[in-house]
Design a protein around this motif. Structure first.
Motif, PDB file in Angstrom:
ATOM      1  N   ASP A 635       0.815  -1.216   0.000  1.00 28.27           N
ATOM      2  CA  ASP A 635       0.000   0.000   0.000  1.00 28.27           C
ATOM      3  C   ASP A 635       0.848   1.264   0.000  1.00 28.27           C
ATOM      4  OD1 ASP A 635      -2.267  -1.480  -0.040  1.00 28.27           O
ATOM      5  OD2 ASP A 635      -2.663  -1.350   2.105  1.00 28.27           O
ATOM      6  N   LEU A 636       2.125   1.140   0.331  1.00 23.81           N
ATOM      7  CA  LEU A 636       2.992   2.315   0.300  1.00 23.81           C
ATOM      8  C   LEU A 636       3.077   2.889  -1.108  1.00 23.81           C
ATOM      9  CD1 LEU A 636       4.923   4.114   1.977  1.00 23.81           C
ATOM     10  CD2 LEU A 636       6.767   2.550   1.361  1.00 23.81           C
ATOM     11  N   ASP A 637       2.951   2.036  -2.110  1.00 21.49           N
ATOM     12  CA  ASP A 637       2.985   2.494  -3.500  1.00 21.49           C
ATOM     13  C   ASP A 637       1.596   2.649  -4.101  1.00 21.49           C
ATOM     14  OD1 ASP A 637       5.822   2.455  -3.573  1.00 21.49           O
ATOM     15  OD2 ASP A 637       5.784   0.296  -3.913  1.00 21.49           O
ATOM     16  N   GLN A 638       0.592   2.062  -3.450  1.00 21.77           N
ATOM     17  CA  GLN A 638      -0.748   2.066  -4.034  1.00 21.77           C
ATOM     18  C   GLN A 638      -1.660   3.124  -3.418  1.00 21.77           C
ATOM     19  OE1 GLN A 638      -2.143  -1.952  -3.538  1.00 21.77           O
ATOM     20  NE2 GLN A 638      -0.542  -2.839  -4.850  1.00 21.77           N
ATOM     21  N   ARG A 639      -1.492   3.410  -2.137  1.00 23.15           N
ATOM     22  CA  ARG A 639      -2.338   4.413  -1.489  1.00 23.15           C
ATOM     23  C   ARG A 639      -1.711   5.787  -1.588  1.00 23.15           C
ATOM     24  NH1 ARG A 639      -4.141   2.072   4.319  1.00 23.15           N
ATOM     25  NH2 ARG A 639      -5.171   4.097   4.329  1.00 23.15           N
ATOM     26  N   GLU A 640      -2.552   6.789  -1.508  1.00 24.73           N
ATOM     27  CA  GLU A 640      -2.070   8.166  -1.583  1.00 24.73           C
ATOM     28  C   GLU A 640      -1.956   8.798  -0.212  1.00 24.73           C
ATOM     29  OE1 GLU A 640      -3.355  12.475  -3.590  1.00 24.73           O
ATOM     30  OE2 GLU A 640      -4.541  10.672  -3.951  1.00 24.73           O
ATOM     31  N   PHE A 641      -2.852   8.403   0.704  1.00 22.55           N
ATOM     32  CA  PHE A 641      -2.915   9.073   1.999  1.00 22.55           C
ATOM     33  C   PHE A 641      -3.261   8.043   3.060  1.00 22.55           C
ATOM     34  CE2 PHE A 641      -5.370  11.314   5.273  1.00 22.55           C
ATOM     35  CZ  PHE A 641      -4.464  12.302   5.640  1.00 22.55           C
ATOM     36  N   VAL A 642      -2.617   8.170   4.244  1.00 24.48           N
ATOM     37  CA  VAL A 642      -2.868   7.264   5.367  1.00 24.48           C
ATOM     38  C   VAL A 642      -3.182   8.104   6.599  1.00 24.48           C
ATOM     39  CG1 VAL A 642      -1.990   5.348   6.742  1.00 24.48           C
ATOM     40  CG2 VAL A 642      -1.185   5.662   4.400  1.00 24.48           C
ATOM     41  N   PRO A 643      -4.362   7.954   7.203  1.00 20.02           N
ATOM     42  CA  PRO A 643      -4.696   8.736   8.396  1.00 20.02           C
ATOM     43  C   PRO A 643      -3.787   8.398   9.576  1.00 20.02           C
ATOM     44  CG  PRO A 643      -6.671   7.780   7.400  1.00 20.02           C
ATOM     45  CD  PRO A 643      -5.494   7.137   6.733  1.00 20.02           C
ATOM     46  N   THR A 644      -3.498   9.403  10.374  1.00 15.40           N
ATOM     47  CA  THR A 644      -2.678   9.188  11.567  1.00 15.40           C
ATOM     48  C   THR A 644      -3.355   8.224  12.531  1.00 15.40           C
ATOM     49  OG1 THR A 644      -1.764  11.408  11.330  1.00 15.40           O
ATOM     50  CG2 THR A 644      -1.515  10.353  13.467  1.00 15.40           C
ATOM     51  N   ALA A 645      -4.679   8.344  12.678  1.00 15.76           N
ATOM     52  CA  ALA A 645      -5.403   7.466  13.604  1.00 15.76           C
ATOM     53  C   ALA A 645      -5.240   6.002  13.219  1.00 15.76           C
ATOM     54  CB  ALA A 645      -6.890   7.842  13.626  1.00 15.76           C
ATOM     55  N   GLU A 646      -5.211   5.691  11.932  1.00 10.08           N
ATOM     56  CA  GLU A 646      -5.032   4.314  11.476  1.00 10.08           C
ATOM     57  C   GLU A 646      -3.655   3.787  11.863  1.00 10.08           C
ATOM     58  OE1 GLU A 646      -4.599   1.829   7.280  1.00 10.08           O
ATOM     59  OE2 GLU A 646      -5.611   3.772   7.299  1.00 10.08           O
ATOM     60  N   LEU A 647      -2.615   4.610  11.669  1.00 11.98           N
ATOM     61  CA  LEU A 647      -1.260   4.179  12.008  1.00 11.98           C
ATOM     62  C   LEU A 647      -1.094   4.010  13.510  1.00 11.98           C
ATOM     63  CD1 LEU A 647       0.806   6.418   9.556  1.00 11.98           C
ATOM     64  CD2 LEU A 647       0.251   4.004   9.309  1.00 11.98           C
TER      65      LEU A 647
END
Length: 711
Positions: A635-647
């Motif tokens: 997903d590092l190459d496939q997603r554009e944005f990752v919410p802080t709450a998810e991490l």
């Protein structure tokens, strides 16, 4: 069908001599038979909504009869408990009425309790008098009825009273009755009452409070546990249930290792149908399981090899041809024994070749020296260089096999892939060849600097490139790669190598990150985490096979207790394998006393590896960036944005410290848009994957610069 070809009758050569005038030949199809009355009645019976579902099939009728019998047997006890609850509720209600609780509460809320004390006392005395009058009148009526009608009056009065109390004390939806604050230990009771199963799903937040389950197959004892199949409410997915297996196990009061969850797929299944199996006791304890191949003299390597048994005591077989295998675990969890199981199946086939490399340097693999085409045991520099040379030799062999295969006709080689016939044809020289490396991290972490055809790399990175090539292109020509490591981290096994390893087996590891490295990205979020296995469960791990298993062709992964064989049995299998090779004339290489290496075109090998031999030394990313990269995976190459709450939720870190550490690495949180499970778009704070990739590249460039400065 037996497969025999039946002779076709020859067409008649006789000529019809007589043709009648005006003869009509009707070659049309015969009319379809019309269903009789009985079949029409059966069709109506099966489709009619007026017919109860319990009467539409023999199995449904059997279940309905069992439910009826259970209802009749449990009715006396349920009636008595209902009467008791009704009596208790009636006493509580009468007590509140006679003590004027309603009037007293209203006075307290209006802060006029002192002013109303006299009225409350008077009303209380009046209600006591009413109670006494009613009690005396009832007693007089019962006595008069007894005098007139005899004992039947008492029985009728008792029946009416008990029925009234039972009706008043019946359980209602949402009101299961009083629950003690301190109770005994919870036990598995859902097999006795399906409502407890529904409550467990609600407690685990897998279904809503107003939702329920539909029973597809009632609970039945299956082997050493209970099995049941249910349908989830609409829009609920079986994948979410499997992901939250631990929460459901807690709600059912069992250990999560005793709970098996599977999505029912294919015909008769859908995305919301779940199969549950709960073991009566710990399925992974008890004496070791004997390896079935100890009782055979020969084994075909093209057949799946017995690997272990799952919680339901079903045998799990592991295919080895067309795939590769990685085994990861912390020390003393049964890693070497698990690796020797597929090796044993290959040893018992005299038409296979084995490259055995033991980075531990002990005696675990000494017996395999008698059958190995190439053998290395040790962790010194000379041993690592020998492993490299033998792998280079095998890469050249892969290239030669593809070249020879291209000259074969379509009957011998129909799909440009090896076949059982090709692997056993000694003239073609393409046997199934297995590369078995125990403690592979010893060779992959070798830091010796090399220059291969003008490209700088390390010895460990070069070995990783060779293994990657063999695992990626080798299966088509009969190469099997089996790796085992006690250090399953991202620096030991590069991602380019992990990505091409088809089958994965993870025994107990330290945390979910190590489990994901072995099993695949985000497998812990799908309910498979090898770090949750118990230390006492030696040889128990999670298998993610690259092929069909007896545990289910559509099963993503399965927890397996591997078979066991001690050193004496392992030595006996190796001796049997040598005897088979001597009889077949296939004993070669080290086992035959020939350690000479063939001439290799090094430039051709480097060209086959491509650009992978560039400076690909493992780079250790700083935390928490390394954990973020491991969590995201592809997903590092496939997603554009990752919410802080998810991490934060996935990594289990403190938000403030996490943000400060990410900021020090050059990753500042920014606002971005994300889609919720309900489909709504929200704007939240998080990290753009472009920033994360830039931070990773900067860390790697820093390592390269430091290496050049050291030189």
């Amino acid at each position: 069908m037996s497969g025999e070809t039946l002779p076709a009758s020859a067409p008649s050569r006789e000529v019809e001599r007589h043709i009648f005038d005006a003869e009509l030949l009707d070659d049309g199809l015969a009319p379809e038979p019309q269903p009789n009355r009985w079949r029409r009645f059966i069709n109506w019976w099966q489709r009619s909504p007026r017919v109860p579902a319990a009467l539409k099939s023999r199995q449904s009728a059997k279940h309905a009869a069992m439910d009826a019998v259970a209802f009749v047997l449990r009715s006396p006890w349920r009636f008595l408990t209902a009467v008791g609850r009704g009596a208790a509720a009636a006493v509580r209600g009468w007590r509140r009425w006679v003590r004027v609780h309603d009037y007293r509460d209203a006075a307290e809320q209006s802060e006029k309790l002192a002013d109303k004390f006299t009225e409350i006392r008077a009303l209380t005395l009046f209600r006591w008098k009413v109670t006494g009058v009613v009690a005396l009148a009832a007693a007089a009526a019962v006595t008069m009825a007894y005098v007139v009608y005899g004992g039947r009056a008492l029985w009728i009065a008792a029946g009416i009273g008990s029925a009234t109390l039972a009706l008043f004390g019946r359980r209602k939806d949402g009101a299961p009755g009083r629950k003690p604050v301190l109770a005994g230990p919870r036990t598995l009771t859902w097999t006795m009452d399906p409502q407890v199963l529904v409550d467990a799903f609600r407690d685990a937040k897998l279904i809503g409070k107003d939702e329920s389950l539909r029973l597809v197959e009632r609970a039945a004892h299956d082997g050493a546990g209970w099995a049941v199949t249910v349908d989830l409410p609409a829009t609920r997915k079986a994948a979410d249930v499997i992901k939250h297996r631990e929460a459901l196990a807690s709600a059912l009061a069992v250990d999560e290792l005793q709970l098996i969850l599977e999505r029912v797929r294919g015909r008769g299944g859908h995305a919301g149908r779940v199969f549950l199996w709960v073991a009566d006791e710990d399925s992974y304890s008890g004496p070791p399981l004997r390896f079935p191949l100890l009782d055979v003299e020969f084994w075909d390597a093209w057949r799946p090899i017995p690997f272990g048994r799952d919680a339901r005591n079903r045998r799990v077989d592991l295919p080895v041809v067309w795939t590769s295998l990685v085994v990861g675990a912390i020390p003393r969890q049964g890693k070497t024994c698990a690796t020797r199981l597929p090796a044993a199946g290959l040893i018992l086939d005299p038409y296979t070749q084995l490259y055995v490399f033991d980075g531990k340097g002990g005696k675990d693999w000494q017996a395999a020296e008698a059958v190995a085409h190439r053998y290395v045991c040790g962790d010194e520099q000379e041993h690592t260089e020998a492993v490299r040379d033998y792998l280079v030799e095998l890469v050249a062999e892969v290239q030669a096999r593809f070249s020879r295969m291209s000259t074969l006709d379509d009957e011998i080689c129909p799909e440009s892939k090896i076949t059982p016939e090709i692997s056993r044809d000694r003239d073609l020289g393409m046997p199934i060849t297995a590369v078995i490396i125990d403690e592979v991290q010893v060779y992959l972490e070798n830091p010796t600097r090399l220059e291969i055809e003008g490209k700088k790399t390390t010895l460990g990175a070069y070995i990783a490139d060779l293994l990657t090539y063999l695992a990626r292109k080798g299966p088509a020509v009969g190469i099997v790669v089996i790796l085992a490591t006690q250090r399953p981290d991202s620096n030991t096994i590069p991602s380019r190598l992990r990505a091409v390893l088809g089958s994965r087996f993870a025994l107990r590891v330290m945390d979910w990150r190590d489990s994901n490295i072995v099993l695949g990205e985000q497998m812990n979020t799908r309910g498979f985490d090898a770090s949750t296995l118990l230390p006492s469960h030696k040889g128990v791990g999670i298998l993610r096979p690259d092929g069909d298993t007896d545990a289910g062709a559509d099963t993503l992964a399965v927890t397996v207790r591997t078979f066991y064989m001690h050193n004496a049995e392992w030595r006996a299998i190796c001796e049997q394998g040598r005897s088979l090779r001597e009889a077949a004339g296939t004993l070669t290489g080290h086992a035959a006393g020939d350690d000479s290496s063939r001439a290799i075109d090094q430039a051709a090998v480097v060209k086959a590896l491509g650009t992978g031999t560039e400076d690909s030394a493992a780079v250790e990313l700083p935390e928490p960036l390394a954990s973020v990269v491991e969590y995201l995976g592809d997903d590092l190459d496939q997603r554009e944005f990752v919410p802080t709450a998810e991490l934060v939720d996935a990594l289990g870190v403190e938000p403030t410290m996490f943000g400060r550490q990410m900021g020090d690495l050059g990753c500042q949180p920014r606002r971005g848009r994300t889609t919720t499970e309900e489909g709504a778009v929200r704007q939240v704070r998080g990290y753009y994957t472009a920033d994360l990739r830039a931070a990773v590249d900067e860390c790697r460039q820093q390592v390269v610069d430091d290496s050049e400065d050291d030189e």
